[in-house]
Design an enzyme around this catalytic site. Structure first.
Site, PDB file in Angstrom:
ATOM      1  N   CYS A 167      11.091   3.335  -4.158  1.00 36.44           N
ATOM      2  CA  CYS A 167      11.257   1.874  -4.172  1.00 36.44           C
ATOM      3  C   CYS A 167      12.157   1.408  -5.315  1.00 36.44           C
ATOM      4  CB  CYS A 167       9.894   1.190  -4.267  1.00 36.44           C
ATOM      5  SG  CYS A 167       8.829   1.510  -2.834  1.00 36.44           S
TER       6      CYS A 167
ATOM      7  N   ALA B 193      -2.346  13.807   9.281  1.00 30.17           N
ATOM      8  CA  ALA B 193      -1.008  13.228   9.098  1.00 30.17           C
ATOM      9  C   ALA B 193      -1.147  11.899   8.359  1.00 30.17           C
ATOM     10  CB  ALA B 193      -0.303  13.030  10.434  1.00 30.17           C
TER      11      ALA B 193
ATOM     12  N   TYR C 299      -7.059 -20.333 -14.949  1.00 30.60           N
ATOM     13  CA  TYR C 299      -6.136 -21.459 -15.105  1.00 30.60           C
ATOM     14  C   TYR C 299      -5.860 -21.759 -16.570  1.00 30.60           C
ATOM     15  CZ  TYR C 299      -4.880 -26.319 -15.978  1.00 30.60           C
ATOM     16  OH  TYR C 299      -4.289 -27.441 -16.476  1.00 30.60           O
TER      17      TYR C 299
END
Length: 550
Positions: free
Chosen positions: A44, A281, A427
């Site tokens: 990636c 698999a 927050y």
């Protein structure tokens, strides 16, 4: 005596399985066969090495052959390919790609992790062009980077507007290359719905990327220096990257008589076992279940591959935790934007004829009065009665990953939209708002399900207005200077109560504002005065993402 486990393929799935197997049993013989040189690398991260955001090539190597071999006592055979599976004998044929030697190796359990390969269509003139590339592994990366470093191409074409294609568009642009993206579909980034993809497309154009949609590549000319499109248009290029998707590397499995689906995905049960219980698999080569819909799907992602590798190792040693499916949570950086999605999109819900409700909101990434707040465009899809969350998409410069991850967790936790409103999230002004965007999405969805408001969508409103419906824009006149929906009537929200007599009483009214909030307030006012009314979901901002302003 310990088990003998043979793994075909490294990287995410195979390397994870090998490490987990060793942690569970010190005595087993673990053989990992890898066709390439590298057995565990950050695939990636490859576009960012080409773009030189990552400057140290060695940082792409998650594990080296000597490092992984010593730490986990593995028998790693890179530059080696398993050419066939002899199921009855529980053996495989292996070819050493350096010496050419071929030999057999036995196993008690076999794990197939061959991955997926880039789709390379049969296009005339493509074969043998020195400036045509695909990106899958380290050698591909080296080849592309060497070409960019030495040739200094001024123009490049990327065929395919998926996640990797757009990441490469950004990284080539960072290297000073003028990029053209060609996409056969009517939008980039297939996991997104059309109106969300429109935001990305506008940003790409702002960054100088040329975007050609609903057109394909017909033929390569002049040794790959010119591309002829299906429309007849011709484009010059100094390099071409094919990024039109991947297909499972499943020939080994199918040749051994293991069932694969019509896309080539190896079929497995919940424990990742194939039709042969001694053969597993995992990863990009398999067919998985869509977590939300429980239908068969092909979702090649690194995170699920890692988890599947761990699950297989556990199953071999007696644990019976099944794989529940792949949610498809994904994210990409596209220049200044973060683009993320989880679960099922609207296109898929329509295709499956599943009832759903969609909402669009545009909150800030954190408290607006604290510097650095950016808008987030967030779409939530849910069941119109139960509030079951189907999926979400979000785009913005900041805070997107956090919100999609929360919603992905909510889906896994079987929460509904009312639960989103109840989530207690951290927050402080630099990080969020007292009503976090996820809470806000929950409030908006709950208002619809609780019968407080009905909505109309961006793709419906033009036809409605064109057929004589009344659309009231409750923004201030100054705001309309930046654009408005044709045919709308401007009555600012604060004037609405005093101008009710101007409105037709025996028809459905429609209201719109900038992002949907004032439209909701207007809808509540009108409803309580006896009017039938619907609010334009997402307001002008969602509409304008698709349509050009008036």
């Amino acid at each position: 005596m310990g088990k003998k486990i043979l793994i075909v393929g490294g990287v995410a799935g195979g390397a994870s399985a090998a490490a987990r197997l060793r942690r569970l049993d010190e005595d087993s013989a673990i053989v990992l066969v890898e066709r390439g040189e590298y057995i565990s690398f950050a695939n990636c991260g490859l576009p960012y090495y080409i773009g030189e955001t990552i400057t140290d090539r060695d940082k792409l190597m998650v594990q080296t052959v000597p490092g992984l071999s010593r730490r986990y006592e593995l028998d790693i055979r890179n530059h080696s390919e398993v050419t066939s599976i002899l199921r009855d004998e529980k053996m495989v044929m292996i070819k050493n790609l350096i010496t050419g030697e071929t030999y057999t190796e036995s196993y008690d359990y076999l794990i197939l992790s061959p991955g997926a390969k880039p789709i390379t269509p049969d296009i005339r003139g493509l074969t043998g062009s020195p400036n045509d590339f695909t990106l899958r592994n380290i050698p591909d990366t080296d080849r592309i980077k060497q070409y960019v470093d030495e040739v200094h191409p001024k123009e490049a074409v990327i065929v395919g507007g998926g996640f990797i294609g757009l990441e490469m568009a950004e990284n080539l642009a960072d290297r000073g290359v003028q990029v053209t993206v060609i996409e056969m579909a009517n939008q980039v980034m297939a996991p997104l719905d059309y109106e969300m993809a429109a935001i990305v497309q506008s940003h790409l154009k702002e960054k100088g990327v040329r975007l050609i949609l609903e057109d394909g590549v017909k033929e390569f000319h002049k040794g790959g220096q010119q591309i002829e499109l299906s429309s007849g248009k011709r484009i010059s290029t100094e390099m071409t990257l094919l990024s039109i998707g991947v297909q499972p590397e499943s020939l080994l499995a199918s040749a051994a008589g293991l069932p694969v689906n019509d896309r080539g995905g190896i079929q497995v049960n919940e424990y990742m076992q194939t039709a042969d219980p001694s053969i597993y698999a995992i990863g990009d080569a398999i067919e998985v279940k869509d977590y939300v819909l429980q239908s068969q799907a092909f979702i090649p992602l690194a995170g699920p591959a890692n988890r599947q590798g761990r699950l297989v190792a556990d199953h071999i040693y007696g644990k019976t935790n099944g794989y529940k499916g792949t949610l498809g949570s994904s994210i990409a950086k596209v220049f200044d934007l973060t683009v993320a999605a989880t679960g099922v999109n609207e296109k898929r819900l329509k295709q499956m004829n599943i009832p759903y409700q969609a909402i669009q909101i545009h909150p800030s990434s954190h408290a607006g009065y604290y510097p650095g707040a950016y808008p987030i465009s967030l779409k939530l899809l849910f069941h119109p009665e139960t509030g079951q969350i189907y999926g979400a998409q979000a785009i913005g410069a900041d805070g997107v990953d956090k919100r999609i991850d929360i919603i992905a967790t909510a889906i896994k936790g079987d929460l509904n939209v009312w639960d989103l409103a109840e989530l207690e999230l951290s927050y402080a002004p630099p990080y969020s708002s007292a009503k976090d965007p996820v809470n806000y999405a929950g409030y908006v969805a709950a208002n619809i399900l609780d019968g407080l408001v009905e909505t109309v969508q961006w793709h419906e409103i033009d036809d409605l207005v064109g057929n004589g419906a009344t659309l009231i824009d409750v923004r201030e006149p100054k705001e309309r200077e930046a654009g408005y929906i044709p045919g709308s009537v401007n009555i600012p929200l604060n004037d609405l109560r005093s101008r009710l007599k101007e409105l037709p009483e025996n028809e459905m009214l429609y209201v719109t504002c900038q992002v949907g909030l004032r439209g909701y307030l207007a809808a509540r006012i009108l409803a309580q005065h006896g009017f039938r009314v619907k609010n334009l979901d997402g307001g002008w901002k969602t509409y304008a993402a698709v349509y050009k302003p008036s």
